[in-house]
Structures are given as structure tokens and as C-alpha cells.
Design an enzyme around this catalytic site. Sequence first.
Site, PDB file in Angstrom:
ATOM      1  N   LEU A 175      -1.178   7.188   8.734  1.00 40.57           N
ATOM      2  CA  LEU A 175      -2.334   6.297   8.745  1.00 40.57           C
ATOM      3  C   LEU A 175      -2.134   5.140   7.770  1.00 40.57           C
ATOM      4  O   LEU A 175      -2.887   4.994   6.794  1.00 40.57           O
ATOM      5  CB  LEU A 175      -3.610   7.076   8.368  1.00 40.57           C
ATOM      6  CG  LEU A 175      -3.893   8.347   9.168  1.00 40.57           C
ATOM      7  CD1 LEU A 175      -5.106   9.070   8.609  1.00 40.57           C
ATOM      8  CD2 LEU A 175      -4.084   8.030  10.631  1.00 40.57           C
ATOM      9  N   PRO A 176      -1.134   4.298   8.013  1.00 42.75           N
ATOM     10  CA  PRO A 176      -0.952   3.165   7.111  1.00 42.75           C
ATOM     11  C   PRO A 176      -2.161   2.236   7.171  1.00 42.75           C
ATOM     12  O   PRO A 176      -2.797   2.107   8.226  1.00 42.75           O
ATOM     13  CB  PRO A 176       0.307   2.482   7.631  1.00 42.75           C
ATOM     14  CG  PRO A 176       0.525   3.004   8.997  1.00 42.75           C
ATOM     15  CD  PRO A 176      -0.184   4.305   9.108  1.00 42.75           C
ATOM     16  N   HIS A 177      -2.488   1.622   6.044  1.00 46.70           N
ATOM     17  CA  HIS A 177      -3.641   0.737   6.016  1.00 46.70           C
ATOM     18  C   HIS A 177      -3.481  -0.297   4.918  1.00 46.70           C
ATOM     19  O   HIS A 177      -2.747  -0.083   3.953  1.00 46.70           O
ATOM     20  CB  HIS A 177      -4.947   1.520   5.839  1.00 46.70           C
ATOM     21  CG  HIS A 177      -4.940   2.451   4.680  1.00 46.70           C
ATOM     22  ND1 HIS A 177      -4.346   3.699   4.745  1.00 46.70           N
ATOM     23  CD2 HIS A 177      -5.408   2.331   3.421  1.00 46.70           C
ATOM     24  CE1 HIS A 177      -4.479   4.310   3.580  1.00 46.70           C
ATOM     25  NE2 HIS A 177      -5.110   3.502   2.752  1.00 46.70           N
ATOM     26  N   ALA A 178      -4.172  -1.418   5.109  1.00 45.37           N
ATOM     27  CA  ALA A 178      -4.082  -2.504   4.142  1.00 45.37           C
ATOM     28  C   ALA A 178      -5.290  -3.419   4.297  1.00 45.37           C
ATOM     29  O   ALA A 178      -5.941  -3.434   5.343  1.00 45.37           O
ATOM     30  CB  ALA A 178      -2.800  -3.299   4.361  1.00 45.37           C
TER      31      ALA A 178
ATOM     32  N   ARG B 142       0.837  -1.201   0.000  1.00 49.54           N
ATOM     33  CA  ARG B 142       0.000   0.000   0.000  1.00 49.54           C
ATOM     34  C   ARG B 142       0.873   1.253   0.000  1.00 49.54           C
ATOM     35  O   ARG B 142       0.594   2.215  -0.702  1.00 49.54           O
ATOM     36  CB  ARG B 142      -0.951  -0.009   1.204  1.00 49.54           C
ATOM     37  CG  ARG B 142      -1.671   1.301   1.479  1.00 49.54           C
ATOM     38  CD  ARG B 142      -2.462   1.802   0.279  1.00 49.54           C
ATOM     39  NE  ARG B 142      -2.952   3.144   0.450  1.00 49.54           N
ATOM     40  CZ  ARG B 142      -2.278   4.268   0.167  1.00 49.54           C
ATOM     41  NH1 ARG B 142      -1.046   4.216  -0.277  1.00 49.54           N
ATOM     42  NH2 ARG B 142      -2.844   5.441   0.332  1.00 49.54           N
TER      43      ARG B 142
END
Length: 154
Positions: free
Chosen positions: A64-67, A50
Site C-alpha cells: 500500500l504505497p502512499h504519498a 515515503r
Amino acid sequence: MTFLKLLKPEAVKVVAAASSKKRLMHDIAELAETAYGVRAPLAVEALMERESLGPTGVGHGVALPHARLSGLDAVRGVFILLEKPVEFESVDRQPVDVVMALFAPEDAGVEHLKALALVSRTLRDTTLCNKLRANPDPATLHALLTEGRASQAA
């Protein structure tokens, strides 16, 4: 969608320092594995994939890392406060010390977006971020993130 549903108390951690963005992703994945049973290697891979699309550092020391991951039944969050900020390729080029990572089921469509919106809106609050930075205790951090936000819908 509420912070209470997103974030378990055991998914909150204070980390002295991360040597790199990738090391931070490993810390996030390990915490997610402990709190939610996700497989850490898959979580790191998904987060890095991501990030390759564009950094998730939103500015003012917040990331705000997201996956998306298979095997999750709902969107789950992990919160890390870094005592020493790490370079994150943020939009404002500032290092990051407040990190809220989200993991969503692969088919989580709108719920994933609602969770991202809630977290983004919440962590844009400078007063809240200052309180988070001033309270390096996981229980206090969890309380600050969830109290008064239990009924907020995204």
C-alpha cells in the site's frame, strides 16, 4: 470514503513484471499521471521518500504505497496487479503482486487516513485478493474492488 471515489477504471492496470521496487514505483506514477494528471517524476519522488521511512508492504503479497502531492483535489488511488511478484521488503518478507497506491493532497489530514484504512481493511480479505489474482483484466479488477464496497465508509 469509498473505492468508487478513490479509483477510476483507467487507474487499474495489469503489469507483466516489474524488475524492482523502484521500477514498480515508476509504473504507479505513470499510471497516476495518465489517470489523474499528477506529474510522474514528483509522484515517484514522493513514493520513494515515503518508502524510506519504512516499507509499505503489509504482507500476504500486498503493498500500500502512499504519498502526499500538491495539486490534487482529493485522495486518488492506483491499482496494479503484477503477474510476477516483486521483492518489496514487506513485513513478512514475501514478494508483492497486489498493489494499491494512494496519493493525497498535501493538506488531506483525516481523509488520507480514512482512505488508507479502507484500502488496508479491504485488501486484508484473502478471498478478495485471491479473486483479484485470478482475474487479470483491468475492468474486472476495478469491478471487484468497487462493487459491494460503494457504500463502505472508513
